[in-house]
Write a protein that holds these residues in place. Structure first.
Motif, short mmCIF file in Angstrom:
data_model
loop_
_atom_site.label_atom_id
_atom_site.label_comp_id
_atom_site.label_asym_id
_atom_site.label_seq_id
_atom_site.Cartn_x
_atom_site.Cartn_y
_atom_site.Cartn_z
N ILE B 177 0.89 -0.67 0.05
CA ILE B 177 -0.04 -0.26 0.33
C ILE B 177 1.01 1.31 -0.20
O ILE B 177 1.65 1.75 0.95
N VAL B 178 0.81 2.25 -0.60
CA VAL B 178 1.47 3.25 -1.32
C VAL B 178 0.84 4.40 -1.58
O VAL B 178 0.12 4.60 -2.07
N GLY B 179 0.71 5.76 -0.67
CA GLY B 179 0.01 6.36 -0.80
C GLY B 179 -0.97 6.39 -0.78
O GLY B 179 -2.06 7.16 -1.55
N GLY B 180 -1.83 5.36 -0.03
CA GLY B 180 -3.39 5.19 -0.15
C GLY B 180 -4.27 3.73 -0.97
O GLY B 180 -4.86 3.75 -0.65
N GLU B 181 -3.16 3.67 -2.10
CA GLU B 181 -3.35 2.81 -3.04
C GLU B 181 -2.68 1.76 -3.34
O GLU B 181 -1.93 1.31 -1.79
N LEU B 239 8.35 -9.26 6.09
CA LEU B 239 6.77 -8.67 5.04
C LEU B 239 7.75 -7.25 4.67
O LEU B 239 8.58 -6.84 5.02
N ASP B 240 7.91 -7.00 3.76
CA ASP B 240 8.57 -6.01 3.33
C ASP B 240 7.67 -4.91 2.54
O ASP B 240 6.93 -5.10 2.11
N SER B 241 8.18 -3.91 3.43
CA SER B 241 7.28 -2.65 2.93
C SER B 241 8.38 -1.86 2.39
O SER B 241 8.21 -0.09 2.88
N ASN B 242 8.82 -2.25 1.65
CA ASN B 242 9.70 -1.02 0.23
C ASN B 242 9.56 -0.55 -0.40
O ASN B 242 8.09 -0.79 -1.16
N ARG B 243 9.38 0.66 -0.71
CA ARG B 243 9.26 1.42 -1.96
C ARG B 243 10.00 0.57 -2.62
O ARG B 243 9.22 1.22 -4.18
N ASN B 244 10.73 0.37 -3.40
CA ASN B 244 11.76 -0.25 -4.38
C ASN B 244 11.16 -2.23 -4.30
O ASN B 244 11.86 -2.62 -3.30
N VAL B 245 11.01 -2.33 -5.91
CA VAL B 245 10.89 -3.67 -5.40
C VAL B 245 12.39 -4.34 -5.89
O VAL B 245 12.24 -3.53 -7.86
N LEU B 246 12.34 -5.22 -6.05
CA LEU B 246 13.93 -5.68 -7.01
C LEU B 246 13.34 -6.85 -7.51
O LEU B 246 13.11 -8.23 -6.85
N PHE B 247 13.79 -6.52 -8.71
CA PHE B 247 13.74 -7.85 -10.16
C PHE B 247 14.92 -8.49 -10.50
O PHE B 247 15.57 -8.32 -10.89
N THR B 278 7.11 6.47 -7.49
CA THR B 278 7.14 6.97 -8.63
C THR B 278 6.66 6.32 -9.94
O THR B 278 6.10 6.84 -10.76
N ASN B 279 6.15 4.92 -9.53
CA ASN B 279 5.95 3.85 -10.70
C ASN B 279 6.55 3.79 -11.94
O ASN B 279 6.73 3.54 -13.13
N GLU B 280 7.77 3.92 -11.34
CA GLU B 280 9.48 4.58 -12.32
C GLU B 280 9.97 2.46 -12.61
O GLU B 280 10.53 2.32 -11.41
N ARG B 281 10.56 2.95 -13.31
CA ARG B 281 11.32 1.54 -14.19
C ARG B 281 12.92 1.70 -14.10
O ARG B 281 12.53 2.17 -15.09
N GLU B 282 13.51 1.09 -13.33
CA GLU B 282 14.90 1.26 -14.40
C GLU B 282 15.97 -0.44 -14.50
O GLU B 282 15.34 -1.01 -13.20
N VAL B 283 16.29 -0.53 -14.92
CA VAL B 283 17.80 -1.37 -15.14
C VAL B 283 18.96 -0.62 -14.59
O VAL B 283 19.31 0.47 -15.08
N LEU B 284 18.86 -1.31 -13.60
CA LEU B 284 20.16 -0.21 -12.98
C LEU B 284 21.73 -1.58 -13.74
O LEU B 284 21.47 -1.92 -14.26
N ASN B 285 22.58 -0.15 -14.04
CA ASN B 285 23.87 -0.07 -14.34
C ASN B 285 25.01 -0.35 -13.55
O ASN B 285 25.13 0.46 -12.68
N LEU B 286 24.89 -1.05 -13.06
CA LEU B 286 25.89 -2.10 -11.92
C LEU B 286 27.23 -1.81 -12.40
O LEU B 286 27.51 -2.04 -13.67
N PRO B 287 28.05 -1.03 -11.19
CA PRO B 287 29.19 -0.88 -11.66
C PRO B 287 30.10 -2.64 -11.58
O PRO B 287 28.82 -3.77 -11.35
N GLU B 288 31.44 -2.62 -12.52
CA GLU B 288 32.03 -4.07 -13.16
C GLU B 288 32.84 -4.98 -11.70
O GLU B 288 32.20 -5.35 -11.78
N GLU B 289 32.46 -4.54 -10.38
CA GLU B 289 32.94 -5.06 -9.01
C GLU B 289 31.95 -5.70 -9.05
O GLU B 289 32.35 -6.85 -8.41
#
Lengths: 278, 403
Positions: B177-181, B239-247, B278-289
């Protein structure tokens, strides 16, 4: 009360001969089973080791050591247990019908005794229950004896010694007969006792109304079953997963006790008002 | 009295034998070994909150066991009531059942179906029709319940899944539930085998309608000998209550060795973060390490914790979403591959446990402070007073719980 004890004693002695035969068969068969199976195992080991094909440790690695667990699962062991169970199930019927059989209907004299007729019902139920528990106790006494015989025949390296608790816990059928805790024991045998009461009532239906009574008896049995399992049935259907486990247990206890009380009440009514002697 | 002797003796035998059997077995020494946590260094208080959930196996004997600093508790040795309550049920679910007994009625399943914040407890699952004489389930719909903690008001409703005819199977991956939705993340498989979509459904709790259906990940350009796996990374059964969901989006190519044998070769691996606010999706540009073999072991609002092996040693890398950089890196002294470790994170403390133990391999427990990088605790699981017949045991640690 005194009458009740007399009746229990009477019923008990009437079946004692057959009961002692059952006990005898169980003891002899199980002990022969332990001796035969241990010797078979040792002969196999001797053949392999003396034949030079493998050392004793290789043999143990390949065939595994022997324990009561292997012996329990043979016909020598389970046969007499099954025989006792079947005999006692037949006895639940026989304990009533024998009184109507024979030249002079014995039940007539039984019902004429100066005591409440429901005492006859209680006495018969008690006898069945004592017989069941007696066999359970016998098995508990036999297991250590059998473990001892196994130890006596098979050398230490070739066997695994198990405690009685381990044997009863590991084998699924035994876990029903000898549950882990005393609470479960009371639950298992409480359900068994309830079933005996229901079957007794069904028998009395038949004895009261004969052919029609068979139908009544079956209907009564189905109703009792439905009532007893009502909480579980609700849990699985319209009230899906509604009850917590402890609530389900309490509800099952209530329905179980209701079925027992209903059966006693029904039987009392049938015995006093409807039963036919001829 | 004399005429009753047979009856009296059988009653006595029954009571004595069965009584002795149960008294003895309640007092008898346990058939199971005792395990304790032995401290090597550090503050012993740190390990007090930790419980290890493990499976014990020794030949034919098998049991669930919880190991804490105080010792081992086996499920089959608990009282009947403890066994009835299911002592290996998830701790978070158990807590919710205690706190919201009425709301939790009829709600079963994994913690990912539940959500909790300061004001609400929510539950959503998919119900489906499977008894239609058809080969696939149909009529998918959401079963939603929301409890308002302040007013104690419980709302339940059912919503049919949009375009539900086109899916073969749908499973629930997360409830938020984020911002009542309400946001429901589902894994929908479609048409031909292997075609997968990750949806985020937005639900207005007040009007009880679906107000949004967004596909945030899908697999289309997958050819016949490739496989795709999309995993939602979870916070270890909490129970995870994160704002970020990782796939984790991983594709494999089937490589044939010969006519009969083949194996799957990973071809591509991406980490994708979806921000529920924010409903934004981002492909992580991970460092080489961060290597391809890295596992995301934990996700928080700002950070991802990766575990990987570097020079034969496991290490933890903390990646920051905002700066897109590795914030901290920490290697630790456990001689086992990352896949054989169990991780858990709570209050900026990292709990690492070996996942396997027997007579020859040791199971280590490490607690690290993620802020300072300091090792707070080091210890190992120890079998106490082993008996010879218990020597061949195996202990699988499948998870940890932190109070």
């Amino acid at each position: 009360m005194n009458r009740y004890f007399k009746l229990v004693n009477f019923e008990f002695n009437r079946f004692l001969k057959i009961y002692l035969v059952l006990i005898g068969i169980t003891i002899i068969s199980q002990i022969i089973g332990v001796i035969v199976k241990s010797n078979q195992y040792l002969n196999m080991a001797n053949d392999q080791i003396q034949g030079g094909s493998m050392s004793s440790s290789e043999f143990i690695n390949q065939y595994g050591p022997i324990s009561l667990y292997e012996i329990i699962q043979t016909l020598w062991f389970l046969g007499p247990i099954a025989l006792c169970i079947v005999s006692l199930i037949i006895y639940v019927f026989f304990i009533w019908y024998r009184d109507w059989l024979g030249k002079n209907t014995f039940v007539y004299r039984l019902f004429m005794l100066p005591t409440a007729r429901i005492n006859i019902y209680f006495a018969k139920a008690t006898t069945v229950f004592l017989m069941v528990l007696g066999l359970i106790a016998l098995q508990l006494l036999l297991l250590p004896v059998e473990a001892w015989i196994l130890q006596w025949i098979v050398p230490f390296d070739f066997r695994i010694d198990m405690s009685i608790r381990e044997i009863t816990g590991i084998f699924h059928y035994f876990a029903i007969l000898f549950p882990n805790t005393i609470v479960q024991f009371i639950i298992h045998y409480g359900i068994g006792f309830m079933a005996v009461f229901v079957v007794f009532t069904a028998i009395l239906f038949e004895r009261s109304y004969r052919w029609k009574g068979i139908l009544f008896g079956i209907i009564y049995g189905v109703l009792a079953l439905l009532l007893f399992f009502a909480p579980v049935l609700l849990q699985a259907t319209i009230l899906y997963e509604f009850f917590y486990p402890i609530e389900l247990l309490v509800l099952q206890m209530i329905t179980g006790l209701t079925v027992i009380a209903g059966s006693i009440w029904m039987s009392n009514y049938l015995l006093n008002k409807k039963i036919r002697i001829w | 009295m004399k005429r009753y002797w047979k009856l009296i003796s059988i009653v006595l035998i029954i009571v004595l034998v069965i009584g002795t059997f149960y008294i003895q077995s309640s007092m008898a020494a346990s058939n199971y070994p005792e395990f304790v946590i032995e401290t090597v260094s550090g503050n012993q208080e740190e390990v007090e909150q930790l419980s290890l959930l493990a499976n014990y196996r020794n030949g034919m004997i098998y049991d669930n066991v919880t190991i804490t600093e105080n010792g081992a508790e086996y499920v089959s040795e608990g009282s009947f009531l403890e066994q009835l309550e299911g002592s290996y049920a998830n701790a978070e679910i158990k807590r919710l059942q205690e706190d919201y007994r009425h709301f939790m009625r009829g709600k079963t399943g994994s913690p990912r179906l539940f959500f909790e914040d300061q004001s609400k407890v929510a539950y959503a699952d998919l119900s489906m029709e499977t008894l239609n004489n058809r080969y696939k389930p149909s009529d998918f719909s959401f079963d939603i319940s929301v409890l308002d903690k302040d007013s104690d008001k419980n709302t339940s409703f059912e919503l049919p899944l949009p375009e539900r005819e086109s899916y073969n199977f749908v499973s629930m991956e997360g409830v938020y539930i984020v911002g009542g939705e309400m946001k429901l993340i589902t894994h929908n498989s479609k048409g031909r085998a292997g075609s997968v979509e990750i949806h985020v459904y937005s639900i207005n709790i007040d009007t009880e309608e679906i107000v949004g259906d967004e596909v945030i990940l899908k697999s289309e350009e997958i050819n016949d000998n490739s496989f795709l796996e999309i995993r939602k990374e979870n916070a270890n059964g909490n129970l995870d209550s994160n704002r970020n969901v990782l796939f984790e989006y991983e594709t494999f190519e089937e490589v044939k060795i010969n006519e009969w044998e083949s194996y799957l070769e990973p071809t591509e691996k991406d980490f994708i973060v979806y921000n529920l606010e924010t409903n934004e999706r981002e492909v992580l540009n991970l460092p080489e390490e961060i290597r391809d073999s890295a596992n995301a072991v934990f996700v928080s609002d700002e950070k991802i914790y990766f575990a990987q092996e570097a020079d034969g040693k496991p290490e933890i890398l903390i990646y920051d979403f905002d700066t897109e950089r590795i914030e901290a890196k920490q290697s630790f002294s456990i001689q086992s591959p990352v896949s054989e470790l169990v991780f858990n994170i709570k209050n900026d403390k990292l709990y690492i446990t070996s996942s396997y133990m027997n007579m020859r391999t040791k199971a280590t427990i490490l607690i690290l402070d993620l802020k300072t990088g300091e090792t707070l605790y080091e210890g190992f699981i120890k079998m106490e007073n082993p008996r010879t017949e218990q020597m061949d045991y195996e202990l699988y640690i499948r998870g940890t719980e932190i109070e």
